[in-house]
Design an enzyme around this catalytic site. Sequence first.
Site, PDB file in Angstrom:
ATOM      1  N   TYR A 261      21.804  21.653  23.536  1.00 45.47           N
ATOM      2  CA  TYR A 261      20.649  21.479  24.775  1.00 45.47           C
ATOM      3  C   TYR A 261      21.305  20.879  25.992  1.00 45.47           C
ATOM      4  O   TYR A 261      21.186  21.523  26.947  1.00 45.47           O
ATOM      5  CB  TYR A 261      19.524  20.632  24.220  1.00 45.47           C
ATOM      6  CG  TYR A 261      18.603  20.292  25.188  1.00 45.47           C
ATOM      7  CD1 TYR A 261      17.474  21.497  25.651  1.00 45.47           C
ATOM      8  CD2 TYR A 261      18.367  19.144  26.142  1.00 45.47           C
ATOM      9  CE1 TYR A 261      16.431  21.203  26.458  1.00 45.47           C
ATOM     10  CE2 TYR A 261      17.440  18.920  26.757  1.00 45.47           C
ATOM     11  CZ  TYR A 261      16.624  20.260  27.081  1.00 45.47           C
ATOM     12  OH  TYR A 261      15.700  19.801  28.118  1.00 45.47           O
TER      13      TYR A 261
ATOM     14  N   ASN B  58      14.448  15.541  10.949  1.00 47.50           N
ATOM     15  CA  ASN B  58      15.834  15.532  10.796  1.00 47.50           C
ATOM     16  C   ASN B  58      16.797  15.067  11.952  1.00 47.50           C
ATOM     17  O   ASN B  58      16.990  15.783  12.631  1.00 47.50           O
ATOM     18  CB  ASN B  58      16.599  16.802  10.055  1.00 47.50           C
ATOM     19  CG  ASN B  58      17.927  16.750   9.436  1.00 47.50           C
ATOM     20  OD1 ASN B  58      18.552  15.727   9.662  1.00 47.50           O
ATOM     21  ND2 ASN B  58      18.213  17.507   8.744  1.00 47.50           N
TER      22      ASN B  58
ATOM     23  N   HIS C 270       0.956  -1.202  -0.142  1.00 48.21           N
ATOM     24  CA  HIS C 270       0.129   0.026  -0.024  1.00 48.21           C
ATOM     25  C   HIS C 270       0.857   1.205  -0.078  1.00 48.21           C
ATOM     26  O   HIS C 270       0.458   2.335  -0.528  1.00 48.21           O
ATOM     27  CB  HIS C 270      -0.944   0.063   1.184  1.00 48.21           C
ATOM     28  CG  HIS C 270      -1.720  -1.119   1.308  1.00 48.21           C
ATOM     29  ND1 HIS C 270      -2.993  -1.432   0.345  1.00 48.21           N
ATOM     30  CD2 HIS C 270      -1.807  -2.126   2.233  1.00 48.21           C
ATOM     31  CE1 HIS C 270      -3.315  -2.520   0.654  1.00 48.21           C
ATOM     32  NE2 HIS C 270      -2.708  -3.009   1.875  1.00 48.21           N
TER      33      HIS C 270
ATOM     34  N   SER D  81      19.387  27.033  15.827  1.00 42.38           N
ATOM     35  CA  SER D  81      18.865  26.232  14.492  1.00 42.38           C
ATOM     36  C   SER D  81      18.236  27.544  13.484  1.00 42.38           C
ATOM     37  O   SER D  81      18.545  27.441  12.232  1.00 42.38           O
ATOM     38  CB  SER D  81      17.835  25.366  14.773  1.00 42.38           C
ATOM     39  OG  SER D  81      17.579  24.548  13.861  1.00 42.38           O
TER      40      SER D  81
ATOM     41  N   HIS E 101      19.567  28.325   9.740  1.00 38.53           N
ATOM     42  CA  HIS E 101      18.900  28.208   8.581  1.00 38.53           C
ATOM     43  C   HIS E 101      18.629  29.441   7.863  1.00 38.53           C
ATOM     44  O   HIS E 101      18.558  29.489   6.564  1.00 38.53           O
ATOM     45  CB  HIS E 101      17.358  27.574   9.216  1.00 38.53           C
ATOM     46  CG  HIS E 101      17.029  26.292   9.288  1.00 38.53           C
ATOM     47  ND1 HIS E 101      17.504  25.583  10.443  1.00 38.53           N
ATOM     48  CD2 HIS E 101      16.584  25.238   8.460  1.00 38.53           C
ATOM     49  CE1 HIS E 101      17.353  24.288  10.213  1.00 38.53           C
ATOM     50  NE2 HIS E 101      16.715  24.184   9.361  1.00 38.53           N
TER      51      HIS E 101
ATOM     52  N   HIS F 210      19.241  17.055  14.785  1.00 43.45           N
ATOM     53  CA  HIS F 210      18.676  17.087  15.977  1.00 43.45           C
ATOM     54  C   HIS F 210      19.572  16.360  17.116  1.00 43.45           C
ATOM     55  O   HIS F 210      19.728  16.927  18.298  1.00 43.45           O
ATOM     56  CB  HIS F 210      17.335  16.442  16.013  1.00 43.45           C
ATOM     57  CG  HIS F 210      16.893  16.055  17.595  1.00 43.45           C
ATOM     58  ND1 HIS F 210      16.922  15.130  18.216  1.00 43.45           N
ATOM     59  CD2 HIS F 210      16.023  17.186  18.256  1.00 43.45           C
ATOM     60  CE1 HIS F 210      16.368  15.135  19.392  1.00 43.45           C
ATOM     61  NE2 HIS F 210      15.746  16.333  19.092  1.00 43.45           N
TER      62      HIS F 210
ATOM     63  N   ARG G  37      11.790  17.267  16.361  1.00 41.66           N
ATOM     64  CA  ARG G  37      12.721  15.858  16.816  1.00 41.66           C
ATOM     65  C   ARG G  37      12.769  14.860  15.714  1.00 41.66           C
ATOM     66  O   ARG G  37      13.842  14.279  15.927  1.00 41.66           O
ATOM     67  CB  ARG G  37      12.260  15.480  18.154  1.00 41.66           C
ATOM     68  CG  ARG G  37      12.235  16.277  19.443  1.00 41.66           C
ATOM     69  CD  ARG G  37      12.063  15.508  20.475  1.00 41.66           C
ATOM     70  NE  ARG G  37      10.815  14.732  20.489  1.00 41.66           N
ATOM     71  CZ  ARG G  37       9.597  15.298  21.130  1.00 41.66           C
ATOM     72  NH1 ARG G  37       9.669  16.590  21.764  1.00 41.66           N
ATOM     73  NH2 ARG G  37       8.398  14.875  21.077  1.00 41.66           N
TER      74      ARG G  37
ATOM     75  N   ASN H 287       7.380  17.427  18.438  1.00 43.37           N
ATOM     76  CA  ASN H 287       7.724  15.967  18.132  1.00 43.37           C
ATOM     77  C   ASN H 287       8.070  16.181  16.526  1.00 43.37           C
ATOM     78  O   ASN H 287       8.927  15.367  15.996  1.00 43.37           O
ATOM     79  CB  ASN H 287       6.478  15.311  18.089  1.00 43.37           C
ATOM     80  CG  ASN H 287       6.884  13.727  17.651  1.00 43.37           C
ATOM     81  OD1 ASN H 287       7.578  13.067  18.120  1.00 43.37           O
ATOM     82  ND2 ASN H 287       6.159  13.423  16.519  1.00 43.37           N
TER      83      ASN H 287
END
Length: 524
Positions: free
Chosen positions: A409, A397, A117, A432, A436, A401, A394, A391
């Site tokens: 972090y 990528n 599918h 980030s 970017h 991350h 996270r 989410n």
Amino acid sequence: MEPRAAQLRRRGGPGEEQADQPSREGNSETHRGPDLVQWTRHMQAVKTQLLEQAQGQLTELLDRAVWEAVQSYPPQGGPAPSIPAESLIKTREPSLGKRKVFIVRKSLLDELMEVEHFRTIYHMFIAGLCVFIISTLAIDLIDEGRLMLEFDLLIFSFGQLPLALVTWVPMFLSTLLVPYQTLRLWARPQTGGARMLAVGLGCALLATHTAVLGILPVHVAVEYQLPPASRCVLVFEQVRFLMKSYSFLRETVPGTLGAKGGAGTPTPSFSSYLYFLFCPTLIYRETYPRTPSVRWNYVAKNLAQALGCVLYACFILGRLCVPVFANMSREPFSTRALVLSIMHATLPGIFMLLLIFFAFLHCWLNAFAEMLRFGDRMFYRDWWNSTSFSNYYRTWNVVVHDWLYSYVYRDALWLLGGRARGAAMLGVFLVSAVVHEYIFCFVLGFFYPVMLMLFLVFGGLLNFTMHDQHTGPAWNVLMWTMLFLGQGIQVSLYCQEWYARRHCPLPQTTFWGLVTPRSWSCHT
């Protein structure tokens, strides 16, 4: 009474009666045959689906078990072989969350492609590319009377690619030599002034290395006016080399500088560092899980799919974006035109997002992973099922991350004492978003902080408001709606600015002229 023999003869006898019964059962079996085959196939499909679901859940449980086993491994009294630097890092830092563990696993799309599918959805995208090609050929036949087969946009985007590749060589050599030699310099047994001199010399070498990676690609791109795709090669390699250099030093230097008594510390092998520069991860380890062999047909398939995605993107831009935005800056500005352009750009925008994801995060990284026999192929997770932007960030990528989580972090929590998790998360968003925006500015050749605002402001708000406690289909629909709108805004505003800067060049180059959006005032 009638004799028993006569009754049997009249009814055909016991043998004939028993013979008739299998015949009737055979006819019944004949009628039930197709139904039985269909039912068997259905149950086989159900079994396959159950096994796939169980395999996915079992994989998650095993991953968690492996990580917990690594985290709870008791320290030994003697020196631990093969992991000196990592052990020293672990002892010098508080436990602030899980550490990246590499295991052999396939990419999620490779697993999904085994389901018929899902393969059909993939075939639908291929059919869409075929339709784009057919429409291009049909338009050429109708307008020109012959097949033009022009790829002007593709040729323009990859113009001066050899110059970009030549520029890549000194960038690679600097990354290959400077961080590793700096580590070896610091690992030598030295004391007192000699050690301070070595630290100062190493810092000077790293500053030179950073300057080479930071200035050389920018100078070449501006001086020779490289087109967007060639600029992509330089900026992605620039960012990749900087992140890999930092990871290598971050994982090895604390143990080297923490050695006491002037004794030298063992350094990782040069081959492990060279392998790290090419393998598809930004987290340095001296060894990684490896696959037993290289499937070259799998490599060729992924490279061909990546090339197909590039052609697909060129068709989308050429057919859905260029005709709409090429002359938009020549028309009077109106809110209605702006809103309609954003709505029109949502479809090509989301197509571009999916193509970038599939071409780079799946095809390109899997091709290099296969060539290098790199075992851990979890470059992304099921971001399309996300019901929250936290989410989504996270899982979109995982490669980037993991780097942000490990070195921004966790280190921010370590510096702040593990209390300010909100500040650490804000730091991740800031780093980030700036990177970017820098990539967009480098590739397009102008500063227009659309990505910065969408990522840092709106993305930050959505990350804290649409958190993991929100579940259900409605939240997934909302996330996709926001993605559609965000991509439409980016494609629309960046395309308008691109053409405005070509239709309305500055009579005199000034700082404010460079940073002020030209599409706000260009209406010729």
